[in-house]
Scaffold this active site. Structure first.
Site, PDB file in Angstrom:
ATOM      1  N   CYS A 149      -2.550  -4.949   0.550  1.00 15.48           N
ATOM      2  CA  CYS A 149      -1.728  -5.673  -0.359  1.00 15.48           C
ATOM      3  C   CYS A 149      -1.997  -7.317   0.015  1.00 15.48           C
ATOM      4  CB  CYS A 149      -0.138  -5.675  -0.206  1.00 15.48           C
ATOM      5  SG  CYS A 149       0.517  -4.075  -0.881  1.00 15.48           S
TER       6      CYS A 149
HETATM    7  C1  UDX Z   1       1.243   0.362  -4.469  1.00 17.42           C
HETATM    8  C2  UDX Z   1       1.931  -0.550  -5.852  1.00 17.42           C
HETATM    9  O1  UDX Z   1       2.153   0.059  -6.806  1.00 17.42           O
HETATM   10  C3  UDX Z   1       0.769  -1.669  -5.815  1.00 17.42           C
HETATM   11  O2  UDX Z   1       0.937  -2.449  -7.076  1.00 17.42           O
HETATM   12  C4  UDX Z   1       1.360  -2.575  -4.870  1.00 17.42           C
HETATM   13  O3  UDX Z   1       0.689  -3.972  -5.019  1.00 17.42           O
HETATM   14  C5  UDX Z   1       0.948  -1.651  -3.423  1.00 17.42           C
HETATM   15  O4  UDX Z   1       1.577  -0.619  -3.310  1.00 17.42           O
HETATM   16  P1  UDX Z   1       0.161   2.233  -3.322  1.00 17.42           P
HETATM   17  O5  UDX Z   1       1.539   2.887  -3.234  1.00 17.42           O
HETATM   18  O6  UDX Z   1      -0.207   1.500  -2.060  1.00 17.42           O
HETATM   19  O7  UDX Z   1       0.420   0.973  -4.509  1.00 17.42           O
HETATM   20  O8  UDX Z   1      -1.065   3.066  -4.183  1.00 17.42           O
HETATM   21  P2  UDX Z   1      -1.789   4.180  -3.577  1.00 17.42           P
HETATM   22  O9  UDX Z   1      -1.221   4.826  -2.223  1.00 17.42           O
HETATM   23  O10 UDX Z   1      -3.027   4.178  -3.886  1.00 17.42           O
HETATM   24  O11 UDX Z   1      -1.302   5.408  -4.675  1.00 17.42           O
HETATM   25  C6  UDX Z   1      -1.109   5.349  -5.867  1.00 17.42           C
HETATM   26  C7  UDX Z   1      -0.716   6.615  -6.513  1.00 17.42           C
HETATM   27  O12 UDX Z   1      -0.852   6.596  -8.000  1.00 17.42           O
HETATM   28  C8  UDX Z   1      -1.879   7.934  -6.017  1.00 17.42           C
HETATM   29  O13 UDX Z   1      -1.029   8.984  -5.576  1.00 17.42           O
HETATM   30  C9  UDX Z   1      -2.529   7.990  -7.656  1.00 17.42           C
HETATM   31  O14 UDX Z   1      -2.929   9.214  -7.617  1.00 17.42           O
HETATM   32  C10 UDX Z   1      -1.294   7.726  -8.374  1.00 17.42           C
HETATM   33  N1  UDX Z   1      -1.657   7.346  -9.843  1.00 17.42           N
HETATM   34  C11 UDX Z   1      -2.847   6.342  -9.875  1.00 17.42           C
HETATM   35  C12 UDX Z   1      -1.121   8.079 -10.828  1.00 17.42           C
HETATM   36  O15 UDX Z   1      -0.311   8.713 -10.826  1.00 17.42           O
HETATM   37  N2  UDX Z   1      -1.499   7.378 -12.107  1.00 17.42           N
HETATM   38  C13 UDX Z   1      -2.345   6.566 -12.325  1.00 17.42           C
HETATM   39  O16 UDX Z   1      -2.805   6.064 -13.553  1.00 17.42           O
HETATM   40  C14 UDX Z   1      -3.248   5.899 -11.099  1.00 17.42           C
HETATM   41  C1  UDX Z   2       2.599  -5.823   3.404  1.00 16.98           C
HETATM   42  C2  UDX Z   2       3.893  -6.689   3.286  1.00 16.98           C
HETATM   43  O1  UDX Z   2       4.438  -6.923   4.761  1.00 16.98           O
HETATM   44  C3  UDX Z   2       5.004  -5.974   2.759  1.00 16.98           C
HETATM   45  O2  UDX Z   2       6.188  -6.659   2.538  1.00 16.98           O
HETATM   46  C4  UDX Z   2       4.785  -5.336   1.441  1.00 16.98           C
HETATM   47  O3  UDX Z   2       4.752  -6.299   0.432  1.00 16.98           O
HETATM   48  C5  UDX Z   2       3.225  -4.871   1.318  1.00 16.98           C
HETATM   49  O4  UDX Z   2       2.210  -5.636   2.216  1.00 16.98           O
HETATM   50  P1  UDX Z   2       1.592  -4.135   4.784  1.00 16.98           P
HETATM   51  O5  UDX Z   2       0.252  -4.829   4.515  1.00 16.98           O
HETATM   52  O6  UDX Z   2       1.616  -2.562   4.684  1.00 16.98           O
HETATM   53  O7  UDX Z   2       2.799  -4.600   4.365  1.00 16.98           O
HETATM   54  O8  UDX Z   2       1.739  -4.242   6.396  1.00 16.98           O
HETATM   55  P2  UDX Z   2       1.944  -5.591   7.420  1.00 16.98           P
HETATM   56  O9  UDX Z   2       2.762  -5.058   8.575  1.00 16.98           O
HETATM   57  O10 UDX Z   2       2.410  -6.716   6.542  1.00 16.98           O
HETATM   58  O11 UDX Z   2       0.493  -5.997   7.737  1.00 16.98           O
HETATM   59  C6  UDX Z   2      -0.552  -6.431   7.118  1.00 16.98           C
HETATM   60  C7  UDX Z   2      -1.578  -6.870   8.182  1.00 16.98           C
HETATM   61  O12 UDX Z   2      -1.286  -7.981   8.731  1.00 16.98           O
HETATM   62  C8  UDX Z   2      -2.042  -5.871   9.232  1.00 16.98           C
HETATM   63  O13 UDX Z   2      -3.601  -5.738   9.200  1.00 16.98           O
HETATM   64  C9  UDX Z   2      -1.343  -6.474  10.428  1.00 16.98           C
HETATM   65  O14 UDX Z   2      -2.263  -6.077  11.569  1.00 16.98           O
HETATM   66  C10 UDX Z   2      -1.472  -8.124  10.242  1.00 16.98           C
HETATM   67  N1  UDX Z   2      -0.596  -8.644  11.055  1.00 16.98           N
HETATM   68  C11 UDX Z   2       0.771  -8.583  10.783  1.00 16.98           C
HETATM   69  C12 UDX Z   2      -1.010  -9.732  12.022  1.00 16.98           C
HETATM   70  O15 UDX Z   2      -2.250  -9.993  11.936  1.00 16.98           O
HETATM   71  N2  UDX Z   2      -0.019 -10.578  12.355  1.00 16.98           N
HETATM   72  C13 UDX Z   2       1.286 -10.454  12.427  1.00 16.98           C
HETATM   73  O16 UDX Z   2       2.019 -11.121  13.052  1.00 16.98           O
HETATM   74  C14 UDX Z   2       1.864  -9.326  11.405  1.00 16.98           C
END
Ligand code: UDX
Ligand code: UDX
Length: 425
Positions: free
Chosen positions: A262
Site C-alpha cells: 500500500c
Molecule cells: C486491497 C485493495 O483492494 C487495494 O485497492 C488496496 O489498496 C489494498 O488492498 P488486496 O486485498 O491487498 O487489495 O489485494 P490482493 O490480496 O491482491 O487480492 C485481490 C483479490 O481479488 C485476489 O484474490 C484476486 O484473485 C481477486 N480479483 C482480482 C478478483 O476477484 N477480480 C479481479 O478482477 C481482480
Molecule cells: C498499511 C496501513 O498501515 C494500513 O492502514 C492500510 O492502509 C494498508 O497499508 P500495511 O502496509 O499492511 O498497512 O502494514 P504496516 O504495518 O503499515 O507496515 C508497512 C511498512 O512500514 C512495513 O514494511 C513496516 O515494517 C514499516 N514500518 C511500520 C516501519 O518501518 N516503521 C514503523 O514504525 C511502522
C-alpha cells in the site's frame, strides 16, 4: 445483513471474516477458483494471525461461503463490496482495470436496489467516474436502482483482522443518506467512531492517512540516519518525541524503509495525481526517494565492512512485515537484489514468506531455519522483525564464519548479541 464481497484478497477476506464475526451472511466472489475452493474448505489462502480460525468459525455457522457465481451472490445481497486490487503502473499511476471490470460485471447483473461500496483504495473521483459511470451506462438510476458508498480500509497486514474488528474509526463516504445509512447499519456493534463524509473526501482520507504514515516512518528513518552518525540511539530519541501527545508514539520505528502493497503504491498514485493537476507534491516525492534509498542501506553498510563477491550472506526475514507471508515491496527484495549484484551467494530464511519469495528469486538457497541459514555465513542481514528472531542469542549465531550482523528492524537484544549493527542505530 447479506453482503457480497468481490475480491477475496487480504482486504476482501478480512472484511468478509470480520463481518461474519458480527453475524452478517457473506458471499465472497473471486476470479481465482483455487482460492474459492480453499476458502470453502476452511483453508485461509493468506497467512494472517487468527484468520483461519475465524474463517472456519464463520463457515461452521453457515455465515460465509465463496462462489464464482456473482449473479446469485448479488441477488441475495443487500450490500456489495468491491475489494479488487488497484495496483500501480510502471509510471506510478493507479491502474483501475480491475475495478472497472468488477463494476461492469456488477452493473450487468444488478436486480433491484443494492448499495455498492468501494473498499479498494481509489483516487478521489474514481468511485463516481468509474463505478457510478459503469452502473449508469447500463441504464440504472442512481438512488433508485443502486446506492453508492466509499468505505476505505485501514488494515495492517499481520494485524488485519484485529484492525477490522477494532478500528480507530470507520469512514463512510456517500452522496445520499440512504446508502450511507445502510453501510452504517452494517457496522452496528463496532465500538469505533463513524465519520460520514462525501465520497471524494473518503477516498482522499485513505491517501492522506497512508501518505502521513509513510512520511512519519520516513521522518524517523531520516532522524535515525543522522543519529547513527552522532552515536545517538534513535529509538530513545523517538520514545521522547512520541511522548508528545501531538505526535504520539506509533509508526516512529526507524529501520530499513517501509514496504508492503500500500504505502509505495498509494504515495506514488497521489504524487502522480498532484502532478496531473499541475501541483508538484515535493514532500511525497521526497518520501518515496528517501525510502528507496533506505531500503538499499543495509547492503551499502555491509559493503563498507566487507567484500561481498563470493561471500555467503544470510538474509533473515523476507516478508515486508512480521506475521504475514506477503513480500510485496519488501526491503528484503532490494537487499537480496543488491547482494546478488555484488556477486554474493545468498541464503535466506523466513518463517512464512519463503514460497512467495521463491517466485521472485527461484535460485537462492532457501533454509529450513534461521540457524541453518546462518551456518558458515560470512555475514547476516535481518530484514523483518519476526518474534522468532527476537529470541536469537549469540549461540544461534555461533555457526557463522564471519561476525557481521546488520539489522534493518530493531529486532535483536543487544545484551544477548552485542556485535549487532543497526541500519540507523
Ligand atoms: C486491497 C485493495 O483492494 C487495494 O485497492 C488496496 O489498496 C489494498 O488492498 P488486496 O486485498 O491487498 O487489495 O489485494 P490482493 O490480496 O491482491 O487480492 C485481490 C483479490 O481479488 C485476489 O484474490 C484476486 O484473485 C481477486 N480479483 C482480482 C478478483 O476477484 N477480480 C479481479 O478482477 C481482480
Ligand atoms: C498499511 C496501513 O498501515 C494500513 O492502514 C492500510 O492502509 C494498508 O497499508 P500495511 O502496509 O499492511 O498497512 O502494514 P504496516 O504495518 O503499515 O507496515 C508497512 C511498512 O512500514 C512495513 O514494511 C513496516 O515494517 C514499516 N514500518 C511500520 C516501519 O518501518 N516503521 C514503523 O514504525 C511502522
Amino acid at each position: 445483513m447479506n453482503v457480497c464481497i468481490v475480491g477475496a484478497g487480504y482486504v476482501g477476506l478480512s472484511t468478509a471474516v470480520g463481518f461474519a464475526e458480527h453475524g452478517h451472511r457473506i458471499a465472497c466472489i473471486d476470479i481465482d477458483q483455487k482460492r474459492i475452493n480453499d476458502i470453502n474448505s476452511g483453508i485461509c489462502p493468506i497467512f494472517e494471525p487468527g484468520m483461519e480460525e475465524a474463517l472456519k468459525r464463520s463457515i461452521g455457522k453457515g455465515l460465509l461461503k465463496a462462489t464464482p457465481d456473482l449473479k446469485a451472490a448479488i441477488a441475495s445481497s443487500d450490500v456489495i463490496f468491491i475489494s479488487v486490487p488497484t495496483p500501480c503502473d510502471e509510471n506510478g499511476k493507479m491502474n483501475t482495470r480491475f475495478i472497472d471490470r468488477a463494476s461492469k460485471d456488477i452493473a450487468s447483473l444488478l436486480d433491484g436496489y443494492k448499495v455498492i461500496v468501494v473498499k479498494s483504495t481509489v483516487l478521489p473521483g474514481a468511485t463516481e467516474t468509474i463505478v457510478k459511470g459503469n452502473l449508469e451506462a447500463t441504464g440504472k438510476i442512481y438512488g433508485r436502482d443502486f446506492g453508492l458508498c466509499m468505505n476505505p480500509e485501514f488494515l495492517r497486514e499481520g494485524h488485519a483482522l484485529e484492525d477490522f474488528l477494532k478500528p480507530d474509526r470507520i469512514v463512510i463516504g456517500s452522496s445520499d443518506k440512504k446508502a450511507g445509512d445502510v453501510v452504517e447499519k452494517l457496522y452496528n456493534g463496532f465500538s469505533a467512531p463513524i465519520l460520514r463524509t462525501g465520497i471524494k473526501t473518503a477516498e482522499m482520507i485513505k491517501y492522506a492517512s497512508n501518505s502521513f504514515l509513510a512520511t512519519k516512518i520516513t521522518f524517523a528513518n531520516e532522524m535515525g540516519n543522522i543519529c547513527k552518525l552522532l552515536g545517538i540511539d534513535v529509538y530513545k530519541v523517538m520514545e521522547g518525541v512520541g511522548m508528545d501527545r501531538r505526535i504520539n508514539p506509533h509508526f516512529l520505528r526507524a529501520g530499513c524503509g517501509f514496504g508492503g502493497s500500500c504505502f509505495v503504491k498509494d504515495v506514488s498514485a497521489l504524487l502522480n495525481k498532484g502532478r496531473e493537476l499541475g501541483h508538484e507534491p515535493r514532500l511525497l516525492d521526497a518520501v518515496l526517494k528517501v525510502n528507496a534509498e533506505q531500503r538499499k542501506r543495509m547492503v551499502h553498510q555491509l559493503k563498507a565492512r566487507t567484500e561481498l563477491k563470493g561471500r555467503r550472506i544470510a538474509v533473515l526475514g523476507l516478508a515486508f512485515n512480521p506475521d504475514t507471508d506477503d513480500v510485496r515491496e519488501s526491503a528484503a527484495i532490494d537487499t537480496v537484489q543488491g547482494l546478488l549484484e555484488h556477486g554474493a551467494s545468498v541464503v535466506v530464511y523466513d518463517p512464512k514468506a519463503m514460497d512467495n519469495f521463491r517466485r521472485l528469486f527461484p535460485n537462492l538457497i532457501y533454509s529450513e531455519s534461521a540457524k541453518e541459514a546462518l551456518k558458515d555465513a560470512d555475514a547476516c542481514i535481518i530484514a523483518t522483525d519476526w518474534d522468532e528472531f527476537r529470541k536469537l542469542d549469540s549461540k544461534d549465531f555461533s555457526g557463522m564464519k564471519g561476525n557481521i550482523i546488520i539489522e534493518g528492524r530493531r529486532t535483536l537484544d543487544k545484551s544477548k548479541v552485542p556485535h549487532v549493527d543497526g541500519v540507523c542505530w
